[in-house]
Design a protein around this motif. Structure first.
Motif, PDB file in Angstrom:
ATOM      1  N   GLN A 155      25.195  35.408 -17.366  1.00  0.00           N
ATOM      2  CA  GLN A 155      24.597  35.198 -18.899  1.00  0.00           C
ATOM      3  C   GLN A 155      23.203  35.378 -18.636  1.00  0.00           C
ATOM      4  O   GLN A 155      22.508  35.626 -17.401  1.00  0.00           O
ATOM      5  CB  GLN A 155      24.923  33.904 -19.198  1.00  0.00           C
ATOM      6  CG  GLN A 155      24.444  32.814 -18.486  1.00  0.00           C
ATOM      7  CD  GLN A 155      24.854  31.342 -18.885  1.00  0.00           C
ATOM      8  OE1 GLN A 155      24.724  31.050 -20.019  1.00  0.00           O
ATOM      9  NE2 GLN A 155      25.317  30.497 -17.977  1.00  0.00           N
ATOM     10  N   GLY A 156      22.318  35.541 -19.708  1.00  0.00           N
ATOM     11  CA  GLY A 156      20.924  35.688 -20.097  1.00  0.00           C
ATOM     12  C   GLY A 156      20.425  37.130 -20.038  1.00  0.00           C
ATOM     13  O   GLY A 156      21.314  38.001 -19.967  1.00  0.00           O
ATOM     14  N   THR A 157      18.826  37.231 -19.709  1.00  0.00           N
ATOM     15  CA  THR A 157      18.485  38.675 -19.994  1.00  0.00           C
ATOM     16  C   THR A 157      18.564  39.057 -18.587  1.00  0.00           C
ATOM     17  O   THR A 157      17.749  38.824 -17.612  1.00  0.00           O
ATOM     18  CB  THR A 157      17.016  38.485 -20.705  1.00  0.00           C
ATOM     19  OG1 THR A 157      17.215  38.087 -21.974  1.00  0.00           O
ATOM     20  CG2 THR A 157      16.622  40.034 -20.680  1.00  0.00           C
ATOM     21  N   LEU A 158      18.832  40.462 -18.317  1.00  0.00           N
ATOM     22  CA  LEU A 158      18.949  41.086 -17.373  1.00  0.00           C
ATOM     23  C   LEU A 158      17.770  42.087 -17.208  1.00  0.00           C
ATOM     24  O   LEU A 158      17.870  43.163 -18.169  1.00  0.00           O
ATOM     25  CB  LEU A 158      20.395  41.807 -16.574  1.00  0.00           C
ATOM     26  CG  LEU A 158      20.292  42.505 -15.545  1.00  0.00           C
ATOM     27  CD1 LEU A 158      20.247  41.611 -14.232  1.00  0.00           C
ATOM     28  CD2 LEU A 158      21.534  43.337 -15.390  1.00  0.00           C
ATOM     29  N   ARG A 159      16.503  42.076 -16.611  1.00  0.00           N
ATOM     30  CA  ARG A 159      15.470  43.171 -16.595  1.00  0.00           C
ATOM     31  C   ARG A 159      15.704  44.152 -15.580  1.00  0.00           C
ATOM     32  O   ARG A 159      15.684  43.813 -14.493  1.00  0.00           O
ATOM     33  CB  ARG A 159      14.003  42.561 -16.299  1.00  0.00           C
ATOM     34  CG  ARG A 159      13.875  41.200 -17.689  1.00  0.00           C
ATOM     35  CD  ARG A 159      12.463  41.143 -17.746  1.00  0.00           C
ATOM     36  NE  ARG A 159      11.611  42.164 -18.019  1.00  0.00           N
ATOM     37  CZ  ARG A 159      10.539  42.793 -17.645  1.00  0.00           C
ATOM     38  NH1 ARG A 159      10.083  42.028 -16.506  1.00  0.00           N
ATOM     39  NH2 ARG A 159       9.951  43.740 -17.794  1.00  0.00           N
ATOM     40  N   ILE A 160      15.840  45.482 -16.273  1.00  0.00           N
ATOM     41  CA  ILE A 160      16.025  46.374 -15.144  1.00  0.00           C
ATOM     42  C   ILE A 160      14.871  47.598 -15.330  1.00  0.00           C
ATOM     43  O   ILE A 160      14.580  47.688 -16.353  1.00  0.00           O
ATOM     44  CB  ILE A 160      17.463  47.166 -15.774  1.00  0.00           C
ATOM     45  CG1 ILE A 160      18.679  46.228 -15.748  1.00  0.00           C
ATOM     46  CG2 ILE A 160      17.621  48.352 -14.703  1.00  0.00           C
ATOM     47  CD1 ILE A 160      19.684  46.834 -16.390  1.00  0.00           C
ATOM     48  N   TYR A 161      14.556  47.968 -14.291  1.00  0.00           N
ATOM     49  CA  TYR A 161      13.592  49.158 -14.138  1.00  0.00           C
ATOM     50  C   TYR A 161      14.248  50.314 -13.559  1.00  0.00           C
ATOM     51  O   TYR A 161      15.232  50.199 -12.684  1.00  0.00           O
ATOM     52  CB  TYR A 161      12.308  48.868 -13.216  1.00  0.00           C
ATOM     53  CG  TYR A 161      11.849  50.185 -12.854  1.00  0.00           C
ATOM     54  CD1 TYR A 161      10.926  50.698 -13.275  1.00  0.00           C
ATOM     55  CD2 TYR A 161      12.082  50.958 -11.650  1.00  0.00           C
ATOM     56  CE1 TYR A 161      10.344  52.126 -13.217  1.00  0.00           C
ATOM     57  CE2 TYR A 161      11.665  51.904 -10.898  1.00  0.00           C
ATOM     58  CZ  TYR A 161      10.718  52.626 -11.799  1.00  0.00           C
ATOM     59  OH  TYR A 161      10.156  53.741 -11.350  1.00  0.00           O
ATOM     60  N   SER A 162      14.113  51.676 -14.242  1.00  0.00           N
ATOM     61  CA  SER A 162      14.618  52.728 -13.675  1.00  0.00           C
ATOM     62  C   SER A 162      13.444  53.985 -13.632  1.00  0.00           C
ATOM     63  O   SER A 162      12.747  53.963 -14.560  1.00  0.00           O
ATOM     64  CB  SER A 162      15.864  53.055 -14.427  1.00  0.00           C
ATOM     65  OG  SER A 162      16.433  54.402 -13.983  1.00  0.00           O
TER      66      SER A 162
END
Length: 305
Positions: A91-98
């Motif tokens: 749960q919660g916000t998943l911060r992804i860089y690509s």
């Protein structure tokens, strides 16, 4: 002694009405319970409990202190429960860089499938070609190519290996023909990325050997998508990673040039700070993505053609 533990002991003594019963509930000796309360009173410089041989009673200060202690302990228990739930339940916000190209071409199609499996996770995706520090910039997971620098303190998991290939549109091939040997590239219009090392010649691999072939650039750009669009418009031959061109090849918008050759290989990596204490959201995401790439040494985009 640990002041937080002393607070818990003090609250339990009041709840149970005696040192002995509090010790039984906490699995502590009577002496240890007494020491916790005494240390707390010494730290505060005031008496919290009135003690007689028959009963205990709170002092006025003790009553006020107990009210705050109970609130503090409740807040801590709530925080612990929330953190524990985050570890157990994604749960919660998943911060992804690509990396821009990887994110646009390969990661973006996977995200809706993951979101359907994990409705309690909010996906926050940043695409960029700039170098990032995952920890400093607050990202949970990153996707890098082998051309980018990856901090050696990070966990870097290779997902796949992308061949760098040459392609052109059917219209260009009909007009100019297909080169049959690497040397014939010199007579064709090339759409070139603005790296100095490929500005005047392109590497062409056949097996273990590499040949540098002089080329003439019809267009030079630092934006890979601009070069792809130029290739689709029939402007020339483009050199790109297979993961960016796979869809165009499948749909027939582009065709391979010198298909038995390639111009190098590029690793695609999923990167995250640590294997220890991964939150449920990060573990769920990394497991999901890794399952889509069972062979890290293979080029899945060319295999699908």
């Amino acid at each position: 002694m640990d002041r937080l533990q002393s607070m818990r002991v003090f609250a339990k003594v009041v709840e149970q009405g005696s040192f002995a019963r509090a010790g039984g509930a906490l699995e502590m000796s009577n002496a240890v319970v007494t020491r916790h309360v005494a240390d707390l009173e010494q730290h505060l410089g005031t008496r919290l409990l009135n003690r007689t041989t028959r009963r205990l009673s709170l002092t006025e200060t003790g009553q006020h202190y107990l009210d705050r202690v109970r609130q503090i302990l409740s807040d801590i228990d709530d925080a612990d429960a929330l953190a524990g739930a985050a570890v157990k339940c994604p749960q919660g916000t998943l911060r992804i860089y690509s990396h821009l190209g990887v994110g646009q071409a390969r990661l973006a199609p996977l995200l809706p499938r993951f979101a359907a499996l994990q409705p309690n996770i909010v996906l926050d995706l940043t695409l960029s070609d700039r170098a990032v520090d995952l920890v400093e910039d607050g990202f949970d997971v990153g996707f890098f190519t082998g051309l980018q620098k990856i901090d050696n303190s990070m966990i870097a998991r290779r997902l796949a290996t992308s061949n760098v290939i040459l392609c052109a549109s059917p219209a260009y091939v009909a007009r100019r023909g297909l080169p049959q040997t690497p040397q014939e590239l010199s007579r064709h219009d090339c759409l070139n990325y603005a790296y100095e090392q490929v500005r005047h010649s392109w590497p062409v691999h056949c097996g273990e050997s590499e040949e540098r072939v002089p080329i003439t650039s019809k267009m030079i750009s630092n934006d890979a998508e601009v070069l792809r669009q130029a290739a689709l418009a029939g402007m020339g031959i483009v050199m790109r990673s297979s993961y960016t061109l796979k869809d165009d090849l499948v749909e027939g918008r582009l065709v391979r040039v010198l298909a038995e050759h390639c111009s190098g290989k590029l690793g695609i990596f999923m990167v995250y700070p640590s294997r220890r204490f991964l939150s449920a959201k990060v573990r769920a995401f990394t497991d999901f993505v890794a399952a889509q790439f069972p062979d890290p040494e293979a080029d899945p985009w060319l295999e699908e053609l």
